[in-house]
Scaffold this motif. Structure first.
Motif, PDB file in Angstrom:
ATOM      1  N   UNK A 179     -26.141  39.952 -24.863  1.00  0.00           N
ATOM      2  CA  UNK A 179     -25.575  38.803 -24.144  1.00  0.00           C
ATOM      3  C   UNK A 179     -26.302  38.549 -22.831  1.00  0.00           C
ATOM      4  N   UNK A 180     -26.045  37.373 -22.284  1.00  0.00           N
ATOM      5  CA  UNK A 180     -26.570  36.973 -20.977  1.00  0.00           C
ATOM      6  C   UNK A 180     -25.416  36.476 -20.125  1.00  0.00           C
ATOM      7  N   UNK A 181     -25.626  36.472 -18.816  1.00  0.00           N
ATOM      8  CA  UNK A 181     -24.613  35.913 -17.907  1.00  0.00           C
ATOM      9  C   UNK A 181     -24.799  34.406 -17.862  1.00  0.00           C
ATOM     10  N   UNK A 182     -23.687  33.688 -18.092  1.00  0.00           N
ATOM     11  CA  UNK A 182     -23.688  32.221 -18.077  1.00  0.00           C
ATOM     12  C   UNK A 182     -22.557  31.726 -17.184  1.00  0.00           C
ATOM     13  N   UNK A 183     -22.612  30.446 -16.863  1.00  0.00           N
ATOM     14  CA  UNK A 183     -21.512  29.849 -16.097  1.00  0.00           C
ATOM     15  C   UNK A 183     -20.337  29.600 -17.045  1.00  0.00           C
ATOM     16  N   UNK A 184     -19.156  29.989 -16.623  1.00  0.00           N
ATOM     17  CA  UNK A 184     -17.962  29.777 -17.439  1.00  0.00           C
ATOM     18  C   UNK A 184     -17.417  28.358 -17.261  1.00  0.00           C
ATOM     19  N   UNK A 234     -17.939  34.464  -9.112  1.00  0.00           N
ATOM     20  CA  UNK A 234     -16.756  35.312  -9.259  1.00  0.00           C
ATOM     21  C   UNK A 234     -16.529  35.608 -10.740  1.00  0.00           C
ATOM     22  N   UNK A 235     -15.570  36.488 -11.005  1.00  0.00           N
ATOM     23  CA  UNK A 235     -15.208  36.804 -12.386  1.00  0.00           C
ATOM     24  C   UNK A 235     -14.643  35.583 -13.117  1.00  0.00           C
ATOM     25  N   UNK A 236     -14.201  34.577 -12.363  1.00  0.00           N
ATOM     26  CA  UNK A 236     -13.596  33.392 -12.980  1.00  0.00           C
ATOM     27  C   UNK A 236     -14.600  32.295 -13.311  1.00  0.00           C
ATOM     28  N   UNK A 237     -15.783  32.318 -12.666  1.00  0.00           N
ATOM     29  CA  UNK A 237     -16.715  31.221 -12.935  1.00  0.00           C
ATOM     30  C   UNK A 237     -17.984  31.652 -13.677  1.00  0.00           C
ATOM     31  N   UNK A 238     -18.070  32.932 -14.027  1.00  0.00           N
ATOM     32  CA  UNK A 238     -19.189  33.372 -14.875  1.00  0.00           C
ATOM     33  C   UNK A 238     -18.641  34.152 -16.063  1.00  0.00           C
ATOM     34  N   UNK A 239     -19.448  34.244 -17.110  1.00  0.00           N
ATOM     35  CA  UNK A 239     -19.059  34.940 -18.339  1.00  0.00           C
ATOM     36  C   UNK A 239     -20.313  35.505 -19.002  1.00  0.00           C
ATOM     37  N   UNK A 240     -20.111  36.274 -20.054  1.00  0.00           N
ATOM     38  CA  UNK A 240     -21.236  36.823 -20.822  1.00  0.00           C
ATOM     39  C   UNK A 240     -21.164  36.278 -22.238  1.00  0.00           C
ATOM     40  N   UNK A 241     -22.272  35.693 -22.683  1.00  0.00           N
ATOM     41  CA  UNK A 241     -22.330  35.106 -24.023  1.00  0.00           C
ATOM     42  C   UNK A 241     -23.676  35.384 -24.652  1.00  0.00           C
ATOM     43  N   UNK A 242     -23.712  35.259 -25.961  1.00  0.00           N
ATOM     44  CA  UNK A 242     -24.955  35.405 -26.718  1.00  0.00           C
ATOM     45  C   UNK A 242     -25.696  34.082 -26.709  1.00  0.00           C
ATOM     46  N   UNK A 243     -27.000  34.097 -26.856  1.00  0.00           N
ATOM     47  CA  UNK A 243     -27.917  35.229 -27.031  1.00  0.00           C
ATOM     48  C   UNK A 243     -28.419  35.741 -25.692  1.00  0.00           C
ATOM     49  N   UNK A 244     -29.255  36.770 -25.747  1.00  0.00           N
ATOM     50  CA  UNK A 244     -29.776  37.408 -24.530  1.00  0.00           C
ATOM     51  C   UNK A 244     -31.054  36.735 -24.073  1.00  0.00           C
ATOM     52  N   UNK A 293     -31.155  35.371 -20.903  1.00  0.00           N
ATOM     53  CA  UNK A 293     -31.102  35.320 -19.446  1.00  0.00           C
ATOM     54  C   UNK A 293     -30.842  36.683 -18.839  1.00  0.00           C
ATOM     55  N   UNK A 294     -30.095  36.684 -17.735  1.00  0.00           N
ATOM     56  CA  UNK A 294     -29.800  37.913 -17.000  1.00  0.00           C
ATOM     57  C   UNK A 294     -28.828  38.778 -17.801  1.00  0.00           C
ATOM     58  N   UNK A 295     -29.136  40.054 -17.900  1.00  0.00           N
ATOM     59  CA  UNK A 295     -28.298  41.002 -18.633  1.00  0.00           C
ATOM     60  C   UNK A 295     -26.958  41.195 -17.925  1.00  0.00           C
ATOM     61  N   UNK A 296     -25.880  41.391 -18.687  1.00  0.00           N
ATOM     62  CA  UNK A 296     -24.585  41.710 -18.085  1.00  0.00           C
ATOM     63  C   UNK A 296     -24.610  42.987 -17.251  1.00  0.00           C
ATOM     64  N   UNK A 297     -25.645  43.789 -17.406  1.00  0.00           N
ATOM     65  CA  UNK A 297     -25.765  44.994 -16.572  1.00  0.00           C
ATOM     66  C   UNK A 297     -25.912  44.620 -15.093  1.00  0.00           C
ATOM     67  N   UNK A 298     -26.281  43.369 -14.811  1.00  0.00           N
ATOM     68  CA  UNK A 298     -26.451  42.912 -13.428  1.00  0.00           C
ATOM     69  C   UNK A 298     -25.230  42.138 -12.917  1.00  0.00           C
ATOM     70  N   UNK A 299     -24.133  42.211 -13.655  1.00  0.00           N
ATOM     71  CA  UNK A 299     -22.895  41.520 -13.287  1.00  0.00           C
ATOM     72  C   UNK A 299     -22.498  41.845 -11.843  1.00  0.00           C
ATOM     73  N   UNK A 300     -22.466  43.120 -11.513  1.00  0.00           N
ATOM     74  CA  UNK A 300     -22.054  43.539 -10.165  1.00  0.00           C
ATOM     75  C   UNK A 300     -22.978  43.037  -9.077  1.00  0.00           C
ATOM     76  N   UNK A 301     -24.252  42.857  -9.399  1.00  0.00           N
ATOM     77  CA  UNK A 301     -25.212  42.331  -8.423  1.00  0.00           C
ATOM     78  C   UNK A 301     -24.974  40.848  -8.154  1.00  0.00           C
ATOM     79  N   UNK A 302     -24.411  40.169  -9.137  1.00  0.00           N
ATOM     80  CA  UNK A 302     -24.227  38.718  -9.039  1.00  0.00           C
ATOM     81  C   UNK A 302     -22.922  38.339  -8.335  1.00  0.00           C
ATOM     82  N   UNK A 303     -21.847  39.103  -8.613  1.00  0.00           N
ATOM     83  CA  UNK A 303     -20.537  38.792  -8.024  1.00  0.00           C
ATOM     84  C   UNK A 303     -20.647  38.812  -6.491  1.00  0.00           C
ATOM     85  N   UNK A 304     -20.142  37.755  -5.872  1.00  0.00           N
ATOM     86  CA  UNK A 304     -20.156  37.647  -4.415  1.00  0.00           C
ATOM     87  C   UNK A 304     -21.363  36.893  -3.866  1.00  0.00           C
ATOM     88  N   UNK A 305     -22.383  36.692  -4.691  1.00  0.00           N
ATOM     89  CA  UNK A 305     -23.551  35.913  -4.235  1.00  0.00           C
ATOM     90  C   UNK A 305     -23.241  34.434  -4.354  1.00  0.00           C
TER      91      UNK A 305
END
Length: 117
Positions: A64-69, A79-89, A91-103
């Motif tokens: 999956x990749x991080x996408x706008x929800x 935030x957790x409310x405006x982004x989500x993880x969806x297929x396919x991969x 883009x940015x890996x969900x492993x970077x979720x914590x790096x993205x939140x708050x930016x």
């Protein structure tokens, strides 16, 4: 019992005189035992993780990749409310979720658009 704690007796003749010969393995039986152990070791596999050639083709489809929800405006905080993880991969890996939140978003995003940094 750990892997190195067992022992097996070896003999050239199980009918030979002595206490251990009847409980020992002759050369061919010993070879079959060792082959069986090697097969079990292969079946257990390795602790190392890697992508096999047969998995490589499915990698982008399954991951999956991080996408706008929803729509995100430039300057809005991720935030957790405006982004989500969806297929396919793609883009940015969900492993970077914590790096993205708050930016803050550096541009506008449409719903389900890949997030980039």
């Amino acid at each position: 019992m750990s892997r190195g704690d067992w022992r097996k007796h070896f003999t050239l003749d199980r009918n030979a005189v002595g206490p251990d010969h009847s409980a020992s393995l002759e050369p061919e039986s010993f070879r079959r035992m060792v082959d069986g152990i090697r097969n079990v070791e292969k079946a257990l596999g390795s602790r190392d993780k890697f992508v096999t050639p047969s998995e490589e083709g499915n990698r982008k489809i399954v991951r999956r990749s991080i996408v706008s929800a929803r729509e995100i405006k430039k300057g809005e905080t991720f935030t957790e409310k405006n982004i989500a993880c969806k297929r396919p991969a793609n883009g940015i890996s969900p492993m970077h979720w914590g790096d993205l939140i708050g930016r803050q978003a550096e541009r506008d995003y449409r719903p389900e658009e890949l997030i980039d940094l």
